[in-house]
Design an enzyme around this catalytic site. Structure first.
Site, short mmCIF file in Angstrom:
data_model
loop_
_atom_site.label_atom_id
_atom_site.label_comp_id
_atom_site.label_asym_id
_atom_site.label_seq_id
_atom_site.Cartn_x
_atom_site.Cartn_y
_atom_site.Cartn_z
N TRP A 1 34.54 36.25 36.43
CA TRP A 1 34.96 36.21 37.80
C TRP A 1 34.08 36.01 38.87
O TRP A 1 33.31 36.99 39.03
CB TRP A 1 36.20 37.29 37.92
CG TRP A 1 37.03 37.24 36.91
CD1 TRP A 1 37.45 37.93 35.85
CD2 TRP A 1 38.42 36.64 37.15
NE1 TRP A 1 38.65 37.94 35.27
CE2 TRP A 1 39.35 36.80 36.01
CE3 TRP A 1 38.57 35.57 38.01
CZ2 TRP A 1 40.65 36.14 35.68
CZ3 TRP A 1 40.01 35.01 37.84
CH2 TRP A 1 40.90 35.30 36.69
N THR A 2 34.32 35.33 39.85
CA THR A 2 33.83 35.17 41.02
C THR A 2 34.96 35.11 42.09
O THR A 2 35.73 34.33 42.17
CB THR A 2 32.60 33.95 41.05
OG1 THR A 2 31.75 34.34 40.01
CG2 THR A 2 31.98 33.87 42.10
N CYS B 1 31.87 39.32 38.02
CA CYS B 1 30.97 38.99 37.01
C CYS B 1 30.72 39.79 35.60
O CYS B 1 29.90 40.03 34.94
CB CYS B 1 29.33 38.75 37.69
SG CYS B 1 29.19 37.37 38.62
N HIS C 1 34.87 33.40 46.14
CA HIS C 1 34.45 32.43 46.91
C HIS C 1 35.34 32.46 48.13
O HIS C 1 36.61 32.69 48.31
CB HIS C 1 34.44 31.03 46.52
CG HIS C 1 33.57 30.51 45.25
ND1 HIS C 1 32.30 30.92 45.44
CD2 HIS C 1 33.86 30.18 44.19
CE1 HIS C 1 31.77 30.49 44.32
NE2 HIS C 1 32.57 30.22 43.40
N ARG D 1 32.99 26.79 34.50
CA ARG D 1 31.52 27.18 34.42
C ARG D 1 31.27 28.18 33.44
O ARG D 1 32.17 28.89 33.08
CB ARG D 1 31.11 27.41 35.81
CG ARG D 1 31.81 28.66 36.37
CD ARG D 1 31.28 29.41 37.60
NE ARG D 1 32.08 30.10 38.30
CZ ARG D 1 32.71 31.26 37.80
NH1 ARG D 1 32.01 31.70 36.46
NH2 ARG D 1 33.60 31.98 38.46
N GLY D 2 30.10 28.67 33.23
CA GLY D 2 29.57 29.93 32.53
C GLY D 2 30.01 30.95 33.21
O GLY D 2 29.98 30.99 34.54
N GLY D 3 30.10 32.38 32.81
CA GLY D 3 30.25 33.52 33.45
C GLY D 3 31.51 33.85 33.63
O GLY D 3 32.53 33.56 32.74
#
EC number: 2.3.1.181
Length: 220
Positions: free
Chosen positions: A80-81, A185, A83, A76-78
């Site tokens: 680090w995330t 992010c 979850h 995906r775009g962006g």
């Protein structure tokens, strides 16, 4: 042949338990292909993951400080995330060839704005005021203790031939210390928060209900 997406509203699916991240990626990719082929219905898929770090296409290796959890390239775009349990991840698969409520057709910027508005309206149901910030991805709330701001929800999307996938991550009651392994992010000067940290002991079911109601206001 009339495409399914042209004649039906999106289906809502709430996954039971925790969905392995790799399994979610494969399922999304397959369903996006079905939507493109006109054989799959648009979908909003709500899941919870085990603790996981995911890297968007702009993620910097140095922003992963501690790989204590499995790491995945999300596509995906962006950047680090994180979850994990207590966070509601919403995977949104829509055909942007057609308009959706307040979002016009073939307008990715408007689509992202719509996702933001969806979250803002959902959080407003808990009397939490979340806001956009120029140059910062996600939704932000005031931190009264520091006078700054904290991130309460993240957004990361991918669009394949005008069909969307990936989506949003709303912090209901995750372990906020788990965000410490990354620069979320790519933004290090702000913290993260959750609905519970804002003093609202909402359940995941209540968060889902708020998301469902707010969806109809934006995308319905």
């Amino acid at each position: 042949m009339t495409a399914i997406t042209a004649t039906h509203p999106p289906e809502w699916i709430v996954a039971e338990g925790r969905t392995p991240y790799a399994e979610a990626l494969a399922a999304m990719e397959a369903h996006v292909a079905a939507i493109r082929a006109g054989t799959g219905r648009e979908r909003v898929w709500l899941v919870e993951h085990d603790p996981t770090y995911t890297a968007g296409t702009s993620a910097k290796p140095e922003d992963l400080h501690d790989a204590r959890f499995p790491v995945f390239a999300a596509g995906r775009g962006g950047q680090w995330t994180y979850h994990g349990p207590g966070q509601r991840t919403g995977y949104v698969m829509l055909d942007l060839h057609e308009p959706h409520g307040t979002v016009p057709a073939r307008d990715i910027r408007a689509y992202v704005h719509g996702l933001e508005e969806w979250l803002i309206r959902a959080l407003d149901r808990f009397n939490i005021r979340a806001e956009r910030r120029e140059g910062r991805i996600g939704l932000w709330v005031a931190n009264r203790a520091t006078g700054g701001e904290d991130k309460i929800a993240a957004i990361g999307v991918r669009v394949t031939r005008w069909v969307t996938w990936h989506g949003i991550a709303l912090n209901v009651d995750p372990d906020l210390s788990h965000f410490g392994g990354i620069v979320p992010c790519g933004i290090s000067e702000f913290g993260v928060t959750s609905i519970h940290a804002q003093g609202v002991p909402a359940t995941m079911d209540e968060a889902d209900s708020a998301l469902r109601a707010a969806w109809n206001e934006v995308f319905g």
